[in-house]
Write an enzyme that holds these catalytic residues in place. Sequence first.
Site, PDB file in Angstrom:
ATOM      1  N   GLU A  18     -44.125 -16.148 -16.323  1.00 25.85           N
ATOM      2  CA  GLU A  18     -44.387 -14.703 -16.316  1.00 25.85           C
ATOM      3  C   GLU A  18     -45.352 -14.282 -17.406  1.00 25.85           C
ATOM      4  O   GLU A  18     -46.156 -13.365 -17.209  1.00 25.85           O
ATOM      5  CB  GLU A  18     -43.075 -13.927 -16.419  1.00 25.85           C
ATOM      6  CG  GLU A  18     -42.260 -13.868 -15.124  1.00 25.85           C
ATOM      7  CD  GLU A  18     -41.549 -15.168 -14.799  1.00 25.85           C
ATOM      8  OE1 GLU A  18     -41.494 -16.054 -15.677  1.00 25.85           O
ATOM      9  OE2 GLU A  18     -41.059 -15.325 -13.666  1.00 25.85           O
TER      10      GLU A  18
ATOM     11  N   HIS B 158     -30.690  -9.637 -11.143  1.00 28.65           N
ATOM     12  CA  HIS B 158     -31.541  -9.357  -9.979  1.00 28.65           C
ATOM     13  C   HIS B 158     -31.420  -7.890  -9.589  1.00 28.65           C
ATOM     14  O   HIS B 158     -31.603  -7.542  -8.430  1.00 28.65           O
ATOM     15  CB  HIS B 158     -31.165 -10.271  -8.805  1.00 28.65           C
ATOM     16  CG  HIS B 158     -31.492 -11.719  -9.045  1.00 28.65           C
ATOM     17  ND1 HIS B 158     -30.718 -12.526  -9.822  1.00 28.65           N
ATOM     18  CD2 HIS B 158     -32.537 -12.483  -8.635  1.00 28.65           C
ATOM     19  CE1 HIS B 158     -31.245 -13.746  -9.866  1.00 28.65           C
ATOM     20  NE2 HIS B 158     -32.354 -13.751  -9.169  1.00 28.65           N
TER      21      HIS B 158
END
Lengths: 324, 324, 399, 399
Positions: free
Chosen positions: A63, A130
């Site tokens: 990321e 999530h």
Amino acid sequence: MTATTTMTYLQAITDGLGEAMRADDRVFLLGEDIGAFGGAFKATLGLYEEFGPDRVQDTPIAEAAIVGSSVGAALAGLRPVAEVQFADFVSCGFDQLVNVAGKMHYRTGLAVPMVLRLPSGGGFGGGPFHSQNPEAWFMHAPGLKVVAPSTPADAKGMLISAILDPNPVCFLEHKNLYRRIKGEVPTGLHTEPFTARVACEGAELTIVAYGQMVHTALAAAERFEPGQIEVLDLRSLVPLDEDAILDSVRKTSRVLVLDEANETCAAGAQVAALIADRAFSDLDAPVRRLATADVPLPFSPTLEEQILPTPDRVTEAVRELLAY
Amino acid sequence: MTATTTMTYLQAITDGLGEAMRADDRVFLLGEDIGAFGGAFKATLGLYEEFGPDRVQDTPIAEAAIVGSSVGAALAGLRPVAEVQFADFVSCGFDQLVNVAGKMHYRTGLAVPMVLRLPSGGGFGGGPFHSQNPEAWFMHAPGLKVVAPSTPADAKGMLISAILDPNPVCFLEHKNLYRRIKGEVPTGLHTEPFTARVACEGAELTIVAYGQMVHTALAAAERFEPGQIEVLDLRSLVPLDEDAILDSVRKTSRVLVLDEANETCAAGAQVAALIADRAFSDLDAPVRRLATADVPLPFSPTLEEQILPTPDRVTEAVRELLAY
Amino acid sequence: MAPVSSPAQPLPADARGSRRQIDRNSDLLPRGSSEPRPSEPAVLTPADRTTLYRFLVLMRTIEERGVTLYKQGQLPGSFYDGRGQEAISVGAAFALGPDDVISSPLIRDLGAHLVRGTDITEIFRQYLGRQNTLNQGREGNMHFGDHQKGVIAPVSMLPDMMVVALGLAMAFRMRGEQRVALSFFGEGATSPGAWHEAMNWAGLRREPVIYVCENNQLAYSTPSSRQFAVRPSERAKGYGVASELVDGNDVEAVHAAVHTARERALNGGGATLIEAETMRMNGHGSHDDASYVDPELRAYWEARDPLDRYAQVVAELGVDLDAIRTTVKAEVDAAAETALATPLPDPATAATGVFCEGEPVELGPGDAPWSRFAGRAGGPVQAGEANDQGGLRTEEATR
Amino acid sequence: MAPVSSPAQPLPADARGSRRQIDRNSDLLPRGSSEPRPSEPAVLTPADRTTLYRFLVLMRTIEERGVTLYKQGQLPGSFYDGRGQEAISVGAAFALGPDDVISSPLIRDLGAHLVRGTDITEIFRQYLGRQNTLNQGREGNMHFGDHQKGVIAPVSMLPDMMVVALGLAMAFRMRGEQRVALSFFGEGATSPGAWHEAMNWAGLRREPVIYVCENNQLAYSTPSSRQFAVRPSERAKGYGVASELVDGNDVEAVHAAVHTARERALNGGGATLIEAETMRMNGHGSHDDASYVDPELRAYWEARDPLDRYAQVVAELGVDLDAIRTTVKAEVDAAAETALATPLPDPATAATGVFCEGEPVELGPGDAPWSRFAGRAGGPVQAGEANDQGGLRTEEATR
Ligand SMILES: Cc1ncc(C[n+]2csc(CCOP(=O)(O)OP(=O)(O)O)c2C)c(N)n1
Ligand SMILES: Cc1ncc(C[n+]2csc(CCOP(=O)(O)OP(=O)(O)O)c2C)c(N)n1
Ligand SMILES: [Mg+2]
Ligand SMILES: [Mg+2]
């Protein structure tokens, strides 16, 4: 009259990406599994086939490099649109985002036209990693724009506006709206300004919300008389449409600020503080907030429902405020 | 009567570390250049000599590993106290902090007794990357405690309390107070609770502040009549001493909330929102905030002074509120 | 791979004063190295082998049941399994002693939980999001760890738990304990920065940590050829971390590699990375049909199924494999039934426990079923009688 | 270094289907590779050598002046310099073409700014926190880059700009341009995770990027022996990134290495890491007396001063070194005086420009003073006449 098509929120995003890529060949996509696979949520489905591997790039799981290489590509004159597989993982690229992307223009005069797509939010059993709503972190990092559409038309229009914007834009797309919400979406290179939108007009109380919470607010508003409850969909958090917020509150004199994010220092805290300062004399009741408690979002349905703001809890808070 | 010694804020931190290490051999320190060199600010000076290389560990430049290995050591029963060379670099270890350390107890029932020392804040020409005030990010991350002392006694006492706390604690120590602020510090294993403290009593207006801004507030308060302005030093941001805030505001009915951090979604936004909800009917004036604008803190003295809240600007805001 | 040029002008050794003169690293040399202990070979008794096989079957059987529950719509979220990779988590965990800590098993590593003695009814309860003691329903599938068994629940962020394992190992070394920390991760998890920080630190400090990389060809849809140019066991050389490439479908090879790594760590030799090559035989999760996988590749690995391969070994010992399968199936059925009858968590608990209010709980010892550990530090663990709670009594299987 | 065992059981090649069958990496092969260009050797003319020497002297002279200003209390904050490391930033930048981009020079790399043609009065202004065109007084010492010269200002977070360089290189490759991106960093900056993410991606994708690691023995007080167990040029092999170890105090060696790396990148050969070994001769910043450095080590490197060494080479060309030193000193004095007479920034500008409101500005071409680039794409740049603004006309020095 603009031509429109009925689409889900997710289809509107795919459509927006495709339109932007067709209109400007500097626009390219990068992210984990977004190529032939089409991404974890299929937001880039078909784009690899149409635009090829350079413009729809699979990346390693990295990321920081996704964000940082987007900064570099943007400085070189491209228009990267990066997908973080789940918004939760943006914390792994946080430094590049807040320190490199966000501060570049102020420090150097160089613009960083990039978009970071962040599938965010809960309500479907995603659990603590999530389901996060990280937008307040970005609001507290100067130089980043932050938008969070709630409808298919806004998802497309604001995504294209974000791609056209010369600044780094965090684009919060709510996973729980992807397939749940359908609507008319203008065809072509549709843009939407980074301003708020009155989702439902009302005279007695304003609910300020964004993202999934707009739908929660609308569901609650329906339980009152038509014209009673106003729902203001912020759509953009940076810039924050302060005038729209203050105008609505001055009209209704009562306000409930909703957040799906954890309560402390959330976007809603900023909105409530703004109102308490600048609309103080117009208020007939305390500035109330309803947010997710300061708890990692749990997995099991019974727990998750208990933590997230629901239409029932919004209704209760509205009743209390109306009775104040 | 407790025995005390006059110390700078920085000496109080060194003293606190030493006391905690003497009292409990599970306590150890890790960070960049903190060993024989004593750290970038000399906060660990002399401790390497006293406690040796295992308990005062130099690390590679690796903030994620500094935070994450502290989590592991804490799970194994040690009491790590990690130094981030400048708080600004915590963004490189952000993910480990918010996702691993912060969520561990809720998810697993395992405690993470660790302290992350964060030399933070500006006012001395540090520029955009050596002046940040990141505390609001942590406040928005469930499971982290966040404290920010303003006096030498509190620096020592809250540091020891943080080390004794079974949770991860972000300890914001203000670099611009290190050598500037002196005071009486209790000797021995002095602790301070994570509550607010009235730094100066007053009846007409409350200034809520923490860290360096407490001194800015006190400087402004001195320009008014004694007993007029109350300065509430929050000391702890998580937990936030809501009762102390509400009590003070209920007494004075006017409030100015100060932040050295960038304005949007800062700690002050949360405090202002709290007051606007729970002390609404006690207020005689809008809930006003004064904060650093949403700008990376610039380097040159003329620019930095323009951006940070100063006693002058606080005075002006107080005058306005008193006249409301 | 791009060409690597040899050093153009290596400087004389005395130019590198940092290594010679201001090196203080010796400060941190592992305590273990001062008192070398004799290394023991990874000998497995017939009972050990039977136990290993039983764990493989148990993992496969539980996960097959999980897939069924997913298809029946009984599971919130998706279901994640380790089909084809069972030999890795089972073999690795089997080489650990009771006081060693796993931080953490990931979604392919159910076998590690089983070997450590985690209750299988609780495992089904967490799959189903029901009230359970492993994660209270707070975490998604496979995000749990029984800390009473020395297992720490993973976070999703890859590979953050490697860094936590490093910290555990550091604590063990500092206290002079004969313990190691072990962390599992996939080959895709070698790309994030956290991998590097952990490897660098582990190699530099020679921490007693074991990194088990499961190279299962894929990270979600991404083949390893798009993840790195040099495989992890090679890359480890750039860190001073010992490394080994093993056949991940051979449970004894994995066991031996972890055993060797553990001996190295306890003898002060520092960290090891084991790359176990294998193949993810199901989708990333049960929602994923994995249609992007080449059928030939799948077939290659299908033919090397770790259970089938080990069945041959264990059958030669005269063990009744069908009896094992039948007993395991009965256990699993019973656990699943009990779990299905368990209520969802009480909503009143949703917001409790964000902070620790009392004393931190300590990590407990895990089961250590290998005969080597019988009667050792872990207490009364006997080979073949490892697991009271999971019903893993091997004497049933071996008669 | 810990022992590295050789692979126990290498699997047959066809077991690694990911490399064979579902490899789509070929998609991303560099465009450059399809049209190979002839490699050119790193030939330096006498004028080039004189120019190089002049840049070394200019860097040293400016930084000595900076230290004096610091001691006089004229500088806000601390002062950071590259004494002893001048050959690296000068030699590396000298090998770049006008359209190449540096992202970024760090605090030891003033020479890179000078070679690219950054105005030295502006450099003094930024040291002093005065109004200036490089960073408007918004950034601290050495945190600037003249983007009109293809230089991007660094952030403090190490080594984040390596990742930005990767993105720049990616864009160059995607557009089929003959350009490279170059990033400088210290050996300490190899420990953070960002280093790994950049190296992995650069090696995997073969991006046209050059990473110059200045191994100056120290990261603040920390010797490299406490930073890693394996040196960066070795570690690069674990990424498929070409690497070279060079004497960082030899300006021509650095130049040649970067030249070779650039040729490799432009020919589709991908990324290179150059480890330039050197020594930081001053403190971390001027506030640091560096008393922790072994005097013998310092003496070793003092005797290998890059300016002294190169002075011999250039003197043999018949160049009047004193004339160069005198001209440079005059220039530097003038620049410092002008800077000292410049006001601090206007406070009214403090909060402007957080966001870009209009069209993004483009990166401009830098000076490329090497005779190789004379009259090339960069425009009218001639060898020895590289820098109009910094007053770097070598003909003055060479008569
Ligand atoms: C930092 C981070 N980014 C993205 C993800 C999303 N994600 C979950 S699993 C996965 C693939 C992991 O592949 P690998 O490490 O090889 O493990 P495998 O699934 O093959 O066992 C990804 C990208 C993540 N968990 N963490
Ligand atoms: C991520 C990060 N952590 C900490 C720091 C603080 N810091 C500034 S310079 C420095 C030492 C850098 O050493 P090295 O990379 O070798 O460069 P050198 O100073 O030797 O040129 C440190 C730790 C930083 N800049 N970035
Ligand atoms: Mg994998
Ligand atoms: Mg260095």
